[in-house]
Enzyme design. Structure first.
Site, PDB file in Angstrom:
ATOM      1  N   GLY A   1       0.833  -1.215   0.000  1.00 18.44           N
ATOM      2  CA  GLY A   1       0.000   0.000   0.000  1.00 18.44           C
ATOM      3  C   GLY A   1       0.858   1.250   0.000  1.00 18.44           C
ATOM      4  O   GLY A   1       0.463   2.296   0.518  1.00 18.44           O
TER       5      GLY A   1
ATOM      6  N   ASP B   1       2.187  -2.393  -4.564  1.00 15.97           N
ATOM      7  CA  ASP B   1       0.854  -1.782  -4.697  1.00 15.97           C
ATOM      8  C   ASP B   1       0.288  -2.152  -6.064  1.00 15.97           C
ATOM      9  O   ASP B   1       0.974  -2.768  -6.899  1.00 15.97           O
ATOM     10  CB  ASP B   1       0.932  -0.254  -4.524  1.00 15.97           C
ATOM     11  CG  ASP B   1      -0.349   0.325  -3.929  1.00 15.97           C
ATOM     12  OD1 ASP B   1      -1.434   0.028  -4.463  1.00 15.97           O
ATOM     13  OD2 ASP B   1      -0.269   1.077  -2.939  1.00 15.97           O
TER      14      ASP B   1
ATOM     15  N   ASP C   1      -1.596  -7.465  -7.275  1.00 11.80           N
ATOM     16  CA  ASP C   1      -2.948  -7.399  -6.708  1.00 11.80           C
ATOM     17  C   ASP C   1      -3.029  -8.413  -5.565  1.00 11.80           C
ATOM     18  O   ASP C   1      -3.075  -9.624  -5.793  1.00 11.80           O
ATOM     19  CB  ASP C   1      -3.972  -7.723  -7.804  1.00 11.80           C
ATOM     20  CG  ASP C   1      -5.398  -7.658  -7.285  1.00 11.80           C
ATOM     21  OD1 ASP C   1      -5.593  -7.505  -6.060  1.00 11.80           O
ATOM     22  OD2 ASP C   1      -6.329  -7.780  -8.115  1.00 11.80           O
TER      23      ASP C   1
ATOM     24  N   GLY D   1      -4.867  -1.965   2.018  1.00 12.44           N
ATOM     25  CA  GLY D   1      -6.175  -2.311   2.547  1.00 12.44           C
ATOM     26  C   GLY D   1      -7.278  -1.581   1.811  1.00 12.44           C
ATOM     27  O   GLY D   1      -7.035  -0.614   1.084  1.00 12.44           O
TER      28      GLY D   1
ATOM     29  N   SER E   1      -7.053  -1.596  12.973  1.00 13.48           N
ATOM     30  CA  SER E   1      -8.001  -0.472  13.046  1.00 13.48           C
ATOM     31  C   SER E   1      -8.643  -0.480  14.424  1.00 13.48           C
ATOM     32  O   SER E   1      -8.835  -1.556  15.015  1.00 13.48           O
ATOM     33  CB  SER E   1      -9.091  -0.652  11.988  1.00 13.48           C
ATOM     34  OG  SER E   1     -10.178   0.218  12.247  1.00 13.48           O
TER      35      SER E   1
ATOM     36  N   TYR F   1     -15.426  -5.096   7.151  1.00 19.32           N
ATOM     37  CA  TYR F   1     -14.190  -4.359   7.462  1.00 19.32           C
ATOM     38  C   TYR F   1     -13.711  -4.608   8.896  1.00 19.32           C
ATOM     39  O   TYR F   1     -12.564  -5.029   9.108  1.00 19.32           O
ATOM     40  CB  TYR F   1     -14.396  -2.856   7.226  1.00 19.32           C
ATOM     41  CG  TYR F   1     -13.134  -2.049   7.453  1.00 19.32           C
ATOM     42  CD1 TYR F   1     -12.174  -1.930   6.457  1.00 19.32           C
ATOM     43  CD2 TYR F   1     -12.896  -1.419   8.672  1.00 19.32           C
ATOM     44  CE1 TYR F   1     -11.009  -1.201   6.665  1.00 19.32           C
ATOM     45  CE2 TYR F   1     -11.734  -0.691   8.890  1.00 19.32           C
ATOM     46  CZ  TYR F   1     -10.802  -0.580   7.879  1.00 19.32           C
ATOM     47  OH  TYR F   1      -9.638   0.131   8.091  1.00 19.32           O
TER      48      TYR F   1
HETATM   49  P1  NAD Z   1      -5.329   4.432   1.012  1.00 23.84           P
HETATM   50  O1  NAD Z   1      -6.529   4.050   0.208  1.00 23.84           O
HETATM   51  O2  NAD Z   1      -4.824   5.817   0.921  1.00 23.84           O
HETATM   52  O3  NAD Z   1      -4.133   3.422   0.720  1.00 23.84           O
HETATM   53  C1  NAD Z   1      -4.340   2.042   0.608  1.00 23.84           C
HETATM   54  C2  NAD Z   1      -3.370   1.484  -0.423  1.00 23.84           C
HETATM   55  O4  NAD Z   1      -3.613   0.061  -0.517  1.00 23.84           O
HETATM   56  C3  NAD Z   1      -3.576   2.076  -1.830  1.00 23.84           C
HETATM   57  O5  NAD Z   1      -2.357   2.533  -2.373  1.00 23.84           O
HETATM   58  C4  NAD Z   1      -4.152   0.917  -2.619  1.00 23.84           C
HETATM   59  O6  NAD Z   1      -3.804   0.921  -4.000  1.00 23.84           O
HETATM   60  C5  NAD Z   1      -3.544  -0.282  -1.882  1.00 23.84           C
HETATM   61  N1  NAD Z   1      -4.323  -1.480  -2.191  1.00 23.84           N
HETATM   62  C6  NAD Z   1      -5.656  -1.618  -2.122  1.00 23.84           C
HETATM   63  N2  NAD Z   1      -6.028  -2.814  -2.605  1.00 23.84           N
HETATM   64  C7  NAD Z   1      -4.896  -3.442  -2.999  1.00 23.84           C
HETATM   65  C8  NAD Z   1      -4.643  -4.695  -3.610  1.00 23.84           C
HETATM   66  N3  NAD Z   1      -5.634  -5.537  -3.959  1.00 23.84           N
HETATM   67  N4  NAD Z   1      -3.373  -5.026  -3.879  1.00 23.84           N
HETATM   68  C9  NAD Z   1      -2.356  -4.166  -3.586  1.00 23.84           C
HETATM   69  N5  NAD Z   1      -2.528  -2.970  -3.013  1.00 23.84           N
HETATM   70  C10 NAD Z   1      -3.803  -2.605  -2.736  1.00 23.84           C
HETATM   71  O7  NAD Z   1      -5.750   4.075   2.509  1.00 23.84           O
HETATM   72  P2  NAD Z   1      -5.054   4.367   3.929  1.00 23.84           P
HETATM   73  O8  NAD Z   1      -6.061   5.081   4.733  1.00 23.84           O
HETATM   74  O9  NAD Z   1      -3.681   4.859   3.806  1.00 23.84           O
HETATM   75  O10 NAD Z   1      -5.049   2.872   4.491  1.00 23.84           O
HETATM   76  C11 NAD Z   1      -3.862   2.189   4.868  1.00 23.84           C
HETATM   77  C12 NAD Z   1      -4.254   1.142   5.909  1.00 23.84           C
HETATM   78  O11 NAD Z   1      -4.724   1.807   7.074  1.00 23.84           O
HETATM   79  C13 NAD Z   1      -5.366   0.207   5.463  1.00 23.84           C
HETATM   80  O12 NAD Z   1      -5.056  -1.113   5.850  1.00 23.84           O
HETATM   81  C14 NAD Z   1      -6.574   0.719   6.220  1.00 23.84           C
HETATM   82  O13 NAD Z   1      -7.531  -0.271   6.437  1.00 23.84           O
HETATM   83  C15 NAD Z   1      -5.918   1.194   7.495  1.00 23.84           C
HETATM   84  N6  NAD Z   1      -6.718   2.159   8.241  1.00 23.84           N
HETATM   85  C16 NAD Z   1      -7.061   3.342   7.682  1.00 23.84           C
HETATM   86  C17 NAD Z   1      -7.846   4.242   8.410  1.00 23.84           C
HETATM   87  C18 NAD Z   1      -8.284   5.554   7.816  1.00 23.84           C
HETATM   88  O14 NAD Z   1      -9.225   6.162   8.339  1.00 23.84           O
HETATM   89  N7  NAD Z   1      -7.624   6.048   6.777  1.00 23.84           N
HETATM   90  C19 NAD Z   1      -8.260   3.914   9.718  1.00 23.84           C
HETATM   91  C20 NAD Z   1      -7.857   2.696  10.263  1.00 23.84           C
HETATM   92  C21 NAD Z   1      -7.088   1.821   9.526  1.00 23.84           C
END
Ligand code: NAD
Length: 253
Positions: A8, A32, A41, A71, A113, A151
């Site tokens: 990610g 990613d 993927d 994620g 999370s 989720y």
């Molecule tokens: P984001 O959407 O900005 O980044 C997520 C990254 O994961 C993206 O670059 C996306 O391309 C990649 N990704 C998604 N599906 C994929 C796949 N099938 N194969 C490879 N890569 C893939 O989101 P973020 O907020 O930076 O999230 C990062 C982590 O933090 C996640 O696990 C998310 O669940 C967790 N999280 C986020 C929050 C929030 O509010 N932003 C809160 C709690 C936990």
């Protein structure tokens, strides 16, 4: 050379940590869907296998830092995809990189999370089936469930799966921890905010600090978890959520 592997890495928290570790001098291998050193993927078995083998080749079998951030959020329609990426994809890479982490005495942070403990999902068939590692059975249970229902369960099972590894992995010289953010300003949160119905769930999350997290606050905490100062932290779940977990579960920790 010291290698940091980040899933990610192209967006949000993963991109933030990528910049921080790059500044520290680590060689970064981002994984990613696009804009990464390794394009894969993680929702598919083939994608996970190629991500692991390409990464191991690039780092010569030694990983110093591993952040598992890839994620999908609860605002998507397809719950099954959330389970495949957040739980099965993340676990496959974690286990696939175990030997490379051990070879370097490496440190790993997995992004969970704070939602993982907000609802009583502990004994649900979906979570138990995830913990059994049975992806096919889990998909049958999920059926056409919306991602919002999947989720929190995916993050709950992921956190338990990580903590179950702490004993063996610690003995193997690997440091393994989970960070549990609350809603944090990233493209994922923007997706939730933009959703016509799921966005309303954000209003129901009590946050004593009365604001969402900033990406640099989560990235900075992960940087600390990767640092020598935090070298004795192992098997821990670190909440960075403006106090939500404490408000919802004051007597549990
Ligand atoms: P984001 O959407 O900005 O980044 C997520 C990254 O994961 C993206 O670059 C996306 O391309 C990649 N990704 C998604 N599906 C994929 C796949 N099938 N194969 C490879 N890569 C893939 O989101 P973020 O907020 O930076 O999230 C990062 C982590 O933090 C996640 O696990 C998310 O669940 C967790 N999280 C986020 C929050 C929030 O509010 N932003 C809160 C709690 C936990």
């Amino acid at each position: 050379m010291s290698y940091a592997v980040i899933t990610g890495s192209a967006s949000g928290i993963g991109a933030e940590v990528r910049n921080r570790l790059e500044s520290q001098g680590f060689d970064i291998i981002g994984i990613d869907l696009k804009n990464a050193e390794v394009t894969a993927d993680l929702s598919t078995q083939a994608g996970r296998v190629s991500a692991i083998s390409e990464t191991i080749e690039k780092c010569g079998g030694k990983i110093d830092r591993l952040l598992l951030a890839a994620g999908l959020g609860g605002h998507l329609d397809v719950g099954a995809l959330v389970a495949r990426v957040n739980y099965f994809g993340t676990l496959a890479l974690l286990d696939g990189f175990k030997d490379a982490l051990a070879a370097a005495g490496g440190r790993c942070v997995v992004i969970g999370s704070n939602s993982a403990q907000m609802r009583p999902v502990d004994e649900t068939p979906m979570v138990l089936s995830m913990l059994e590692g049975d992806e096919t059975k889990t998909m049958d249970i999920i059926g056409d469930m919306h991602a919002a229902m999947v989720y929190a369960g995916s993050k709950h099972a992921l956190t338990r799966a990580v903590r179950r590894r702490a004993a063996d992995w610690g003995a193997a010289g690997i440091q393994l921890n989970v960070i549990a953010p609350g809603p944090t300003e990233t493209p994922m949160l923007q997706g939730v905010k933009d959703h016509p119905t799921i966005s309303k769930s954000l209003d129901m999350i009590p946050i004593p600090q009365k604001r969402f997290g900033k990406v640099e606050e989560i990235g900075g905490t992960i940087e600390f978890m990767f640092s020598d100062t935090a070298a004795h932290m192992h098997g821990s779940v670190i909440y960075v959520d403006g106090g939500s977990d404490a408000q919802v579960r004051p007597d549990k920790f």
